[in-house]
Write a protein that holds these residues in place. Sequence first.
Motif, PDB file in Angstrom:
ATOM      1  N   TYR A  69      35.926  62.148  46.058  1.00  0.00           N
ATOM      2  CA  TYR A  69      34.596  61.983  45.073  1.00  0.00           C
ATOM      3  C   TYR A  69      34.731  60.749  44.267  1.00  0.00           C
ATOM      4  O   TYR A  69      33.567  60.273  44.039  1.00  0.00           O
TER       5      TYR A  69
ATOM      6  N   PRO B 103      44.474  62.672  44.038  1.00  0.00           N
ATOM      7  CA  PRO B 103      44.625  64.009  43.238  1.00  0.00           C
ATOM      8  C   PRO B 103      46.086  63.621  42.254  1.00  0.00           C
ATOM      9  O   PRO B 103      46.870  62.991  42.674  1.00  0.00           O
TER      10      PRO B 103
ATOM     11  N   LEU C 239      33.167  72.111  39.339  1.00  0.00           N
ATOM     12  CA  LEU C 239      34.213  72.517  40.674  1.00  0.00           C
ATOM     13  C   LEU C 239      35.465  73.186  40.166  1.00  0.00           C
ATOM     14  O   LEU C 239      36.068  72.519  39.177  1.00  0.00           O
TER      15      LEU C 239
ATOM     16  N   GLN D 242      38.934  73.394  40.590  1.00  0.00           N
ATOM     17  CA  GLN D 242      39.739  72.547  41.254  1.00  0.00           C
ATOM     18  C   GLN D 242      40.905  73.318  41.796  1.00  0.00           C
ATOM     19  O   GLN D 242      41.310  74.500  41.385  1.00  0.00           O
TER      20      GLN D 242
ATOM     21  N   ASP E  13      43.920  72.522  42.567  1.00  0.00           N
ATOM     22  CA  ASP E  13      45.508  71.919  42.170  1.00  0.00           C
ATOM     23  C   ASP E  13      45.542  72.197  40.613  1.00  0.00           C
ATOM     24  O   ASP E  13      46.668  72.169  40.212  1.00  0.00           O
TER      25      ASP E  13
ATOM     26  N   ASP F 238      42.286  69.152  34.080  1.00  0.00           N
ATOM     27  CA  ASP F 238      40.925  68.698  34.782  1.00  0.00           C
ATOM     28  C   ASP F 238      39.933  68.015  33.665  1.00  0.00           C
ATOM     29  O   ASP F 238      39.757  66.770  33.999  1.00  0.00           O
TER      30      ASP F 238
ATOM     31  N   CYS G 126      39.632  78.849  33.797  1.00  0.00           N
ATOM     32  CA  CYS G 126      38.337  77.990  34.104  1.00  0.00           C
ATOM     33  C   CYS G 126      37.878  77.788  32.788  1.00  0.00           C
ATOM     34  O   CYS G 126      36.756  76.760  32.938  1.00  0.00           O
TER      35      CYS G 126
ATOM     36  N   TRP H  74      34.314  75.517  32.988  1.00  0.00           N
ATOM     37  CA  TRP H  74      33.588  74.922  34.405  1.00  0.00           C
ATOM     38  C   TRP H  74      32.570  76.098  34.873  1.00  0.00           C
ATOM     39  O   TRP H  74      32.030  75.962  35.927  1.00  0.00           O
TER      40      TRP H  74
END
Length: 347
Positions: free
Chosen positions: A12, A73, A157, A159, A161, A167, A203, A223
Amino acid sequence: MSIRLAIVGAGYWGPNLVRTALATPAFRLDWLCDLDIERARAVVGPYTTVRPTDSYDAILSDPDVDAVAIATPAATHFDLVRSALEAGKHVLVEKPLTPSAAEGDKLASLALQSGLVLMCDHTYCYTPAVQRIRELICSREIGEVQFIDSVRINLGLVQPDVDVLWDLAPHDLSILDFVLPKEVTPVGVAAHVGDPIGAGRACLAYLSLWLSNGALAHVHVNWLSPTKIRTAVFGGSRRTIVWDDTNPAARLSVHDRGVDTIHAESLPQDQRRQALVSYRVGDTLIPALPEREALMSVMAEFSAAIRERRAPLTDAYAGLRVLRVLEAASRSVDSGGVRVSLSEVNA
Ligand SMILES: NC(=O)c1ccc[n+]([C@@H]2O[C@H](COP(=O)([O-])OP(=O)(O)OC[C@H]3O[C@@H](n4cnc5c(N)ncnc54)[C@H](O)[C@@H]3O)[C@@H](O)[C@H]2O)c1
């Protein structure tokens, strides 16, 4: 002479590094590496001198390559950065620097010992808005920082991981690290998280940070929000900055409005029982900001740091300071949201 560059990761974010590196005269992009070579081929396209590869070793053993930019990542960062530094290459690595502060510490020391540039892509620090916020805070234009409220929520998104803290919060934490005066640092953190959809990881998260000057900062990352909100308020004793990154017409506004305190001893005896606060209603200024893509400035800073053999604005230690706060936040989550002292994590 151009700095010969290789980019690793064509998912991405990697293509953004490719595009901006190609537009930076100081760099000559030689390689794009991805474990999925078809992805790398698709990003560079058929008419290019950039070589796609799935072999990181091929890059590290190419003596013409001076520098590597890594957009893979987070779990892969430690090994990729370490081997690049050991091969004598300068490194730009995406946030977060590594998945743990201990690993980040090792990389920062390795870069220092080897005299190589290790820069962390804290992209937001290179936006004209954040650079102006830093000027306004560090010149004391807004007075003493009293509170910070940062919100970064959208339909993001989930994620595979990392949780939302690791994130998204690196953005907010790197901004705080960048804009606050050197002597104002986080001393304690408490984090509360939610996973209402059963994704198996947080999240949404609320992070409280106590700062060394007594100010309180709050970061909200999520998120799951259908609307995108990216705002931050930097409250000062003289003025308050409001940053709304989704409003290009007025990303920043500086308000001469706020609350002043009156010292009781300055009041006549008969008025001392009255309110000890007064409200100030002054002008709001919208600073003119240049339209400049942050990643272009990241590339410019990376190349300048290599040429001038100096630490970049967002060096490995900036990455490490962010990791220490994230680790303290994760520790707080594991302990039911208690306040965790940063000195416990730094010890
Ligand atoms: N600065 C920013 O604003 C920003 C924005 C998004 C992502 N990021 C960061 O960029 C990094 C990558 O995120 P992404 O969303 O692009 O991930 P992604 O999963 O979309 O892409 C990662 C790519 O790396 C490749 N890869 C994985 N391991 C590799 C290895 N050992 N060697 C070569 N290639 C390998 C994968 O095949 C994949 O194509 C993360 O650290 C993320 O936090 C930064």
